[in-house]
Design a protein around this motif. Structure first.
Motif, mmCIF file in Angstrom:
data_model
loop_
_atom_site.group_PDB
_atom_site.id
_atom_site.type_symbol
_atom_site.label_atom_id
_atom_site.label_comp_id
_atom_site.label_asym_id
_atom_site.label_seq_id
_atom_site.Cartn_x
_atom_site.Cartn_y
_atom_site.Cartn_z
ATOM 1 N N VAL A 90 0.844 -1.204 0.000
ATOM 2 C CA VAL A 90 0.000 0.000 0.000
ATOM 3 C C VAL A 90 0.883 1.260 0.000
ATOM 4 O O VAL A 90 0.556 2.254 -0.650
ATOM 5 C CB VAL A 90 -0.997 -0.028 1.173
ATOM 6 C CG1 VAL A 90 -1.779 1.264 1.263
ATOM 7 C CG2 VAL A 90 -1.962 -1.198 0.984
ATOM 8 N N LYS A 133 1.813 2.189 -3.393
ATOM 9 C CA LYS A 133 0.741 2.741 -4.238
ATOM 10 C C LYS A 133 0.718 4.256 -4.153
ATOM 11 O O LYS A 133 0.100 4.929 -4.971
ATOM 12 C CB LYS A 133 -0.612 2.192 -3.778
ATOM 13 C CG LYS A 133 -0.889 0.801 -4.260
ATOM 14 C CD LYS A 133 -2.350 0.468 -3.984
ATOM 15 C CE LYS A 133 -2.571 -1.016 -3.915
ATOM 16 N NZ LYS A 133 -3.746 -1.369 -3.131
ATOM 17 N N GLU A 157 -6.627 1.896 4.987
ATOM 18 C CA GLU A 157 -6.646 0.455 4.687
ATOM 19 C C GLU A 157 -6.384 -0.438 5.890
ATOM 20 O O GLU A 157 -6.705 -1.612 5.872
ATOM 21 C CB GLU A 157 -5.564 0.133 3.645
ATOM 22 C CG GLU A 157 -5.739 0.834 2.347
ATOM 23 C CD GLU A 157 -6.125 -0.121 1.226
ATOM 24 O OE1 GLU A 157 -6.233 -1.315 1.476
ATOM 25 O OE2 GLU A 157 -6.324 0.376 0.112
#
Ligand code: AMP
Length: 542
Positions: free
Chosen positions: A451, A454, A500
């Motif tokens: 993540v 990203k 997340e």
């Protein structure tokens, strides 16, 4: 020639029926958020379990269906824990500390037909709630819920029990029938389901009830300070019921825990080291009479020998260190001293007790190096711990067994690195798997790295765990940016991850570097990163 003994099915129903018939007058206490106690006996628990089994059948839940819980440790959670498998369905306790996106993924994969929600967890549930159909929610402790949408649409737990008869007869087709599903943080970042059978749970219950393991008896008052969603509450609820011990259910954060241990006369309590570190100053300060407390069961991460010493020497409470994993229902090893150790000086004893202990009867264990060669039990050779037992997973839920997790000869690769000495005592020295243990729960470094990568300005990232006195380990991120920025990048990355992951997953620090150190084969060089972190702590970096 086959033997001629009864093919007696090993199911949870046998545990419950026995608990009711033999120990109907024993107690289940629940410590409520307001500090008050709710108490009833096993006979009442059994009656309500039978009513609930009828009620869930009425809702359309059929054998094999998954039924999730989103709950803290309460008598209602225990009832659902019993009633769902009693009716042949599969209980799936959700970890209320996970982030809504992680939970939504798990609920989707598990294909849970209903979710039983504890109103005291409404705050954590509020975000997940919008990802699921509230008509599939059965709500208890509803007085803690302020969201009208949830209270209006959901089914009321007490109503369905009140309307049901208490005549349910359990008829589980086969002892190998699935009875529970727990998810574990996967090493690759994806959570993985472990599907227990009635037989595996029955045998685990018998195994942990041996004298050198939990050693519970009818005289005990057991307080699992382990959430029931963490690896089936370490098997304590079923184990306590089978022997007829009183059970005390409480949330670890409840301020009354220390008082309660004294008031109710708790004899055995279980929890991760973080819980015992937190409670130690409370025990010291309040000076309650905790002479009833004979033993702590501590696991989930290593317990330092200093903490064992504090409890044993100062407070007179025996500490039993355990190791296991969700994949093992969860018990693998237990640390009790041998007869040969009885005359050792105390500090020698504490050193042994800080080891993870010996395989409990029924668990086979071996140490294997990277080439697949079995290593000697000499206390020096370090290898991966591999295990087999009737309560160890044979493949993950909806997944075929892969070489990453299972060997060709079907041993489970635990991903833990350890030594085992000639007496059979295992000592964990590290983890081959990319998981950090914080407060007894796993954090996937791979998931965090994925993540982080990203985020548009992140070129490379590595997350590692560093030792932490309170939590065992905490994550720290080392990040390479694609361009220089004047913004407070740590805060930005924290927010990016927060959407997340649960709060406790968020790295404590973000260290910006020009390059992530790599090993000769191009893997992240964790040792070099630890050196980077040490340098940055000393102010030698940045
Ligand atoms: P979980 O499935 O969440 O219970 O995590 C299992 C993992 O926790 C194991 O594979 C170990 O890495 C770690 N673990 C559990 N108990 C201990 C312990 N007593 N000492 C060190 N690590 C432990």
């Amino acid at each position: 020639m086959l033997g001629a003994m009864m093919n007696y099915p090993l199911t949870l129903a046998q545990i419950l029926d026995h608990a009711n018939r033999i120990h109907g007058d024993k107690h289940v206490h629940t410590l409520l958020p307001n500090g008050k106690m709710d108490t009833y006996n096993y006979a009442m628990l059994y009656r309500r379990v039978k009513q609930l089994a009828n009620a869930i059948t009425e809702l359309g839940i059929r054998p094999g269906d998954r039924v999730a819980t989103f709950a803290s440790n309460t008598y209602q959670h225990l009832e659902i824990y019993c009633a769902v498998p009693y009716a042949g369905a599969i209980i799936h306790p959700l970890n209320v500390r996970l982030a809504p996106t992680q939970l939504a993924k798990i609920v989707e994969e598990a294909d849970d037909k209903f979710i039983f929600v504890d109103g005291t967890c409404a705050a954590q549930f509020s975000q997940l709630q919008y990802k699921i159909d509230c008509r599939r929610v059965v709500l208890f402790n509803a007085n803690h819920v302020h969201d009208k949408n949830l209270t209006d649409l959901s089914i009321d737990y007490e109503n369905i029990i009140a309307e049901a008869e208490d005549n349910y007869i359990s008829d589980i087709p086969d002892e190998n029938w699935a009875m529970a599903l727990c998810y574990t943080s996967g090493t690759g970042g994806e959570p993985k389901g472990v599907l227990y059978t009635h037989r595996s749970m029955f045998l685990h219950t018998l195994a942990v009830n041996q004298a050198d393991v939990f050693g519970l008896t009818e005289s005990d008052v057991v307080m699992p300070l382990v959430p029931m969603f963490h690896a089936m509450g370490w098997g304590l609820p079923y184990a306590a019921m089978f022997v007829g011990a009183d059970i005390v259910l409480a949330d670890t954060n409840n301020e009354r825990i220390v008082d309660l241990i004294a008031e109710i006369g708790v004899t055995v309590a279980a929890g991760v080291p973080t819980v015992w570190t937190k409670l130690l100053p409370e025990f010291r300060k309040r000076k309650q009479d905790i002479s009833s407390l004979q033993r702590l069961i501590v696991g989930g991460e290593p317990i330092p020998s200093s903490l064992i010493e504090a409890y044993e020497k100062e407070l007179g409470v025996e500490v039993r260190h355990a190791w296991g994993m969700t994949e093992m229902s969860p018990t693998g090893t237990f640390c009790t001293l041998r007869k040969a150790h009885q005359n050792l000086p105390d500090d020698e004893k504490w050193k042994i007790k800080a080891m993870q202990g010996r395989p409990i009867p029924g668990v086979q264990m071996r140490l294997v190096n990277e080439n697949g060669t079995e290593l000697p039990w000499d206390g020096n050779a370090i290898g991966e711990v591999q295990v087999k037992s009737p309560w160890t997973v044979s493949s993950y839920y909806k997944n075929e067994p892969t070489p990453e997790h299972f060997t060709v000869d079907r041993w489970l690769r635990t991903g833990d690195l350890a030594t085992i000495n000639s007496e059979g005592y295992m000592q964990i020295v590290g983890r081959a798997k990319a998981l950090i243990r914080s407060g007894g729960e796993s954090i996937s470094t791979v998931a965090l790295e994925n993540v982080l990568l990203k985020y548009p300005h992140v070129k490379d990232a590595a997350v590692i765990g560093i030792p932490n006195e309170k939590w065992g380990e905490r994550p720290i991120a080392v990040v390479v940016l694609s361009s220089k920025t004047n913004e407070n990048i740590s805060e930005i990355l924290k927010c990016h991850l927060a959407s997340e992951f649960p709060k406790f997953w968020i790295p404590d620090r973000f260290i910006i570097v020009d390059e992530i150190p790599k090993t000769g084969v191009g893997k992240t060089d964790k040792q070099a990163i630890i050196e980077l972190i040490t340098a940055s702590q000393k102010g030698e970096l940045l």
